[in-house]
Design a protein around this motif. Structure first.
Motif, PDB file in Angstrom:
ATOM      1  N   ALA A 160       0.762  -1.219   0.084  1.00  0.00           N
ATOM      2  CA  ALA A 160       0.097  -0.068  -0.074  1.00  0.00           C
ATOM      3  C   ALA A 160       0.773   1.400   0.003  1.00  0.00           C
ATOM      4  CB  ALA A 160      -0.996   0.057   1.242  1.00  0.00           C
ATOM      5  N   ASP A 161       2.109   1.144   0.687  1.00  0.00           N
ATOM      6  CA  ASP A 161       2.986   2.343   0.911  1.00  0.00           C
ATOM      7  C   ASP A 161       3.846   2.432  -0.526  1.00  0.00           C
ATOM      8  OD1 ASP A 161       1.933   3.210   3.123  1.00  0.00           O
ATOM      9  OD2 ASP A 161       3.370   2.089   4.298  1.00  0.00           O
ATOM     10  N   GLY A 162       3.487   1.493  -1.595  1.00  0.00           N
ATOM     11  CA  GLY A 162       4.365   1.488  -2.764  1.00  0.00           C
ATOM     12  C   GLY A 162       5.763   0.908  -2.633  1.00  0.00           C
ATOM     13  N   LEU A 163       6.198   0.178  -1.534  1.00  0.00           N
ATOM     14  CA  LEU A 163       7.521  -0.248  -1.267  1.00  0.00           C
ATOM     15  C   LEU A 163       7.764  -1.435  -2.218  1.00  0.00           C
ATOM     16  CD1 LEU A 163       7.753  -0.618   2.523  1.00  0.00           C
ATOM     17  CD2 LEU A 163       8.490   1.491   1.056  1.00  0.00           C
ATOM     18  N   ALA A 164       9.028  -1.535  -2.657  1.00  0.00           N
ATOM     19  CA  ALA A 164       9.446  -2.573  -3.789  1.00  0.00           C
ATOM     20  C   ALA A 164       9.744  -4.034  -2.638  1.00  0.00           C
ATOM     21  CB  ALA A 164      10.928  -2.260  -4.143  1.00  0.00           C
ATOM     22  N   TYR A 165       9.435  -5.064  -3.430  1.00  0.00           N
ATOM     23  CA  TYR A 165       9.382  -6.261  -2.730  1.00  0.00           C
ATOM     24  C   TYR A 165      10.730  -6.559  -1.804  1.00  0.00           C
ATOM     25  CZ  TYR A 165       5.928  -7.837  -6.032  1.00  0.00           C
ATOM     26  OH  TYR A 165       4.651  -7.876  -6.668  1.00  0.00           O
ATOM     27  N   ALA A 166      11.795  -6.031  -2.283  1.00  0.00           N
ATOM     28  CA  ALA A 166      12.980  -6.267  -1.565  1.00  0.00           C
ATOM     29  C   ALA A 166      13.316  -5.687  -0.294  1.00  0.00           C
ATOM     30  CB  ALA A 166      14.433  -5.419  -2.571  1.00  0.00           C
ATOM     31  N   GLU A 167      12.522  -4.435  -0.267  1.00  0.00           N
ATOM     32  CA  GLU A 167      12.176  -3.226   0.884  1.00  0.00           C
ATOM     33  C   GLU A 167      11.502  -4.301   1.848  1.00  0.00           C
ATOM     34  OE1 GLU A 167      11.910   1.097   0.531  1.00  0.00           O
ATOM     35  OE2 GLU A 167      11.488   0.245  -1.628  1.00  0.00           O
ATOM     36  N   ILE A 168      10.290  -4.753   1.624  1.00  0.00           N
ATOM     37  CA  ILE A 168       9.515  -5.575   2.423  1.00  0.00           C
ATOM     38  C   ILE A 168      10.280  -6.828   2.938  1.00  0.00           C
ATOM     39  CG2 ILE A 168       7.145  -6.716   2.298  1.00  0.00           C
ATOM     40  CD1 ILE A 168       6.261  -4.871   0.196  1.00  0.00           C
ATOM     41  N   ALA A 169      11.097  -7.367   1.982  1.00  0.00           N
ATOM     42  CA  ALA A 169      11.611  -8.475   2.397  1.00  0.00           C
ATOM     43  C   ALA A 169      12.673  -8.122   3.506  1.00  0.00           C
ATOM     44  CB  ALA A 169      12.339  -9.115   1.368  1.00  0.00           C
ATOM     45  N   ARG A 170      13.488  -7.224   3.388  1.00  0.00           N
ATOM     46  CA  ARG A 170      14.448  -6.683   4.379  1.00  0.00           C
ATOM     47  C   ARG A 170      13.675  -6.517   5.564  1.00  0.00           C
ATOM     48  NH1 ARG A 170      17.114  -4.058  -0.069  1.00  0.00           N
ATOM     49  NH2 ARG A 170      15.793  -2.230   0.382  1.00  0.00           N
ATOM     50  N   ALA A 171      12.527  -5.618   5.657  1.00  0.00           N
ATOM     51  CA  ALA A 171      11.904  -5.616   6.787  1.00  0.00           C
ATOM     52  C   ALA A 171      11.347  -6.753   7.611  1.00  0.00           C
ATOM     53  CB  ALA A 171      10.696  -4.453   6.599  1.00  0.00           C
ATOM     54  N   LEU A 172      11.170  -7.908   6.903  1.00  0.00           N
ATOM     55  CA  LEU A 172      10.705  -8.746   7.522  1.00  0.00           C
ATOM     56  C   LEU A 172      11.817  -9.887   7.808  1.00  0.00           C
ATOM     57  CD1 LEU A 172       7.212  -9.530   5.641  1.00  0.00           C
ATOM     58  CD2 LEU A 172       7.415  -8.729   7.920  1.00  0.00           C
ATOM     59  N   GLY A 173      12.976  -9.732   7.343  1.00  0.00           N
ATOM     60  CA  GLY A 173      14.183 -10.535   7.439  1.00  0.00           C
ATOM     61  C   GLY A 173      13.907 -11.786   6.560  1.00  0.00           C
ATOM     62  N   ARG A 174      13.187 -11.594   5.395  1.00  0.00           N
ATOM     63  CA  ARG A 174      13.121 -12.838   4.463  1.00  0.00           C
ATOM     64  C   ARG A 174      13.627 -12.621   3.185  1.00  0.00           C
ATOM     65  NH1 ARG A 174       9.339 -16.805   6.826  1.00  0.00           N
ATOM     66  NH2 ARG A 174       8.165 -15.671   8.485  1.00  0.00           N
ATOM     67  N   PRO A 175      13.793 -13.512   2.556  1.00  0.00           N
ATOM     68  CA  PRO A 175      14.395 -13.615   1.036  1.00  0.00           C
ATOM     69  C   PRO A 175      13.446 -12.630   0.186  1.00  0.00           C
ATOM     70  CG  PRO A 175      14.639 -15.803   2.098  1.00  0.00           C
ATOM     71  CD  PRO A 175      13.504 -15.010   2.810  1.00  0.00           C
ATOM     72  N   THR A 176      13.949 -12.147  -0.728  1.00  0.00           N
ATOM     73  CA  THR A 176      12.936 -11.298  -1.587  1.00  0.00           C
ATOM     74  C   THR A 176      11.819 -12.343  -2.392  1.00  0.00           C
ATOM     75  OG1 THR A 176      14.597  -9.535  -1.730  1.00  0.00           O
ATOM     76  CG2 THR A 176      12.876  -9.628  -3.592  1.00  0.00           C
ATOM     77  N   SER A 177      12.632 -13.351  -2.719  1.00  0.00           N
ATOM     78  CA  SER A 177      12.078 -14.219  -3.641  1.00  0.00           C
ATOM     79  C   SER A 177      10.520 -14.866  -2.705  1.00  0.00           C
ATOM     80  CB  SER A 177      12.605 -15.755  -3.843  1.00  0.00           C
ATOM     81  OG  SER A 177      12.988 -16.307  -2.799  1.00  0.00           O
ATOM     82  N   THR A 178      10.552 -14.848  -1.264  1.00  0.00           N
ATOM     83  CA  THR A 178       9.596 -15.376  -0.528  1.00  0.00           C
ATOM     84  C   THR A 178       8.405 -14.311  -0.780  1.00  0.00           C
ATOM     85  OG1 THR A 178      11.025 -16.492   0.888  1.00  0.00           O
ATOM     86  CG2 THR A 178       8.627 -15.812   1.848  1.00  0.00           C
ATOM     87  N   ILE A 179       8.948 -12.825  -0.643  1.00  0.00           N
ATOM     88  CA  ILE A 179       7.757 -12.141  -0.738  1.00  0.00           C
ATOM     89  C   ILE A 179       7.101 -12.066  -2.269  1.00  0.00           C
ATOM     90  CG2 ILE A 179       7.244  -9.557  -0.405  1.00  0.00           C
ATOM     91  CD1 ILE A 179       8.063 -11.111   2.064  1.00  0.00           C
ATOM     92  N   THR A 180       8.206 -12.115  -3.344  1.00  0.00           N
ATOM     93  CA  THR A 180       7.475 -11.890  -4.557  1.00  0.00           C
ATOM     94  C   THR A 180       6.476 -13.176  -4.817  1.00  0.00           C
ATOM     95  OG1 THR A 180       9.510 -11.525  -5.318  1.00  0.00           O
ATOM     96  CG2 THR A 180       8.110 -12.243  -6.947  1.00  0.00           C
ATOM     97  N   ARG A 181       7.080 -14.447  -4.164  1.00  0.00           N
ATOM     98  CA  ARG A 181       6.024 -15.501  -4.448  1.00  0.00           C
ATOM     99  C   ARG A 181       4.656 -15.553  -3.828  1.00  0.00           C
ATOM    100  NH1 ARG A 181       9.501 -19.010  -2.914  1.00  0.00           N
ATOM    101  NH2 ARG A 181       8.869 -19.238  -1.112  1.00  0.00           N
ATOM    102  N   GLU A 182       4.880 -14.892  -2.593  1.00  0.00           N
ATOM    103  CA  GLU A 182       3.671 -14.833  -1.774  1.00  0.00           C
ATOM    104  C   GLU A 182       2.661 -13.926  -2.451  1.00  0.00           C
ATOM    105  OE1 GLU A 182       0.891 -14.213   1.371  1.00  0.00           O
ATOM    106  OE2 GLU A 182       2.419 -15.845   1.008  1.00  0.00           O
ATOM    107  N   VAL A 183       3.151 -12.905  -2.722  1.00  0.00           N
ATOM    108  CA  VAL A 183       2.309 -11.747  -3.648  1.00  0.00           C
ATOM    109  C   VAL A 183       1.610 -12.288  -4.836  1.00  0.00           C
ATOM    110  CG1 VAL A 183       2.211  -9.276  -4.654  1.00  0.00           C
ATOM    111  CG2 VAL A 183       3.459  -9.793  -2.367  1.00  0.00           C
ATOM    112  N   MET A 184       2.464 -12.713  -5.545  1.00  0.00           N
ATOM    113  CA  MET A 184       2.089 -13.280  -7.031  1.00  0.00           C
ATOM    114  C   MET A 184       1.032 -14.217  -6.983  1.00  0.00           C
ATOM    115  SD  MET A 184       3.263 -10.875  -8.952  1.00  0.00           S
ATOM    116  CE  MET A 184       2.678 -11.424 -10.216  1.00  0.00           C
TER     117      MET A 184
END
Length: 251
Positions: free
Chosen positions: A19-43
């Motif tokens: 909602a804040d327009g953050l990139a997947y990599a930024e969200i992943a860093r905040a959660l301490g997760r791989p970017t691929s995890t966030i990408t897969r979860e969203v898609m």
């Protein structure tokens, strides 16, 4: 908590980040997760626009309950990937499938393609695919027909006369050349339109520009595919026979 499955709180943070327009990599860093995890979860849960934390969490729970491992007959099946842990392999398979779908491939066809690519042999029978993907043989047949039409798989018979579906090292080259042929056809049709509409008219000029653009792309793509195949197969010591697309680079 980093690692393990995403919690409902994690998904709420993902939704807020989107909602804040953050990139997947930024969200992943905040959660301490791989970017691929966030990408897969969203898609797989509506994409960046349609993602909803509560719906995503509920869908994941339902998928988990539906998963029932099928015991292999006669030991480990030949198509079972070796190495790594099961959860990591499943996550990678889902990510690979998502990337294929983003490129325009229908979901079931993408699942079949990824299943074939992730086997050591690069081939599976219809029954092996049906068992692995938990789908009907008819669904497998429809998916294979689509992949064949895209020059992405081929059929062969094994020593038991069973039909197998195969992907090999020449796979991407053949697919690129099929794309080149399609581009060449579009170039020819566009140039036919120039004559029909009358040279110099706005529509004819537009079509000529389309033809010139696609012609350049087709020639560049064919050249790049040939060069890549020559280098890669030369290194492997097994150059395939010449199947270059005709009619490329004619102006």
């Amino acid at each position: 908590m980093p690692g393990g499955r995403l919690t409902q709180e994690d998904r709420q943070q993902i939704a807020l980040g989107l909602a804040d327009g953050l990139a997947y990599a930024e969200i992943a860093r905040a959660l301490g997760r791989p970017t691929s995890t966030i990408t897969r979860e969203v898609m797989r849960n509506g994409g960046p626009v349609g993602y909803r934390a509560d719906l995503a969490h509920r869908a994941t729970e339902q998928r988990t309950h539906r998963r029932r491992p099928v015991p292999p007959r006669g030991g480990t099946p030949a198509h079972q990937p070796r190495g790594g842990d099961t959860e990591a392999l499943r996550a990678y398979e889902e990510l690979f499938t998502t990337v294929m779908m983003q490129a325009g491939m229908p979901k079931m066809m993408a699942r079949v393609m990824v299943a074939l690519l992730m086997t050591d042999s690069g081939s599976l029978t219809a029954s092996e695919l049906a068992q692995r993907l938990q789908v009907s043989p008819a669904t497998v047949s429809k998916s294979i027909a689509f992949l064949e039409s895209q020059t992405l798989v081929r059929r062969e018979r094994d020593e038991r006369r069973r039909e197998r579906y195969v992907v090999d090292d020449d796979l991407w080259y053949q697919s690129m050349i099929a794309s080149v042929r399609s581009l060449v056809q579009q170039v020819e049709v566009s140039r036919q339109g120039v004559d029909v509409l009358g040279p110099g008219t706005p529509a004819a000029v537009r079509l000529e520009n389309v033809a010139r653009f696609l012609d350049f792309v087709a020639e560049s793509l064919a050249r790049a595919a040939e060069q890549a195949r020559e280098v890669l197969f030369t290194e492997a010591g097994t150059p395939p026979e010449d199947t270059a697309a005709p009619g490329v680079g004619h102006g």
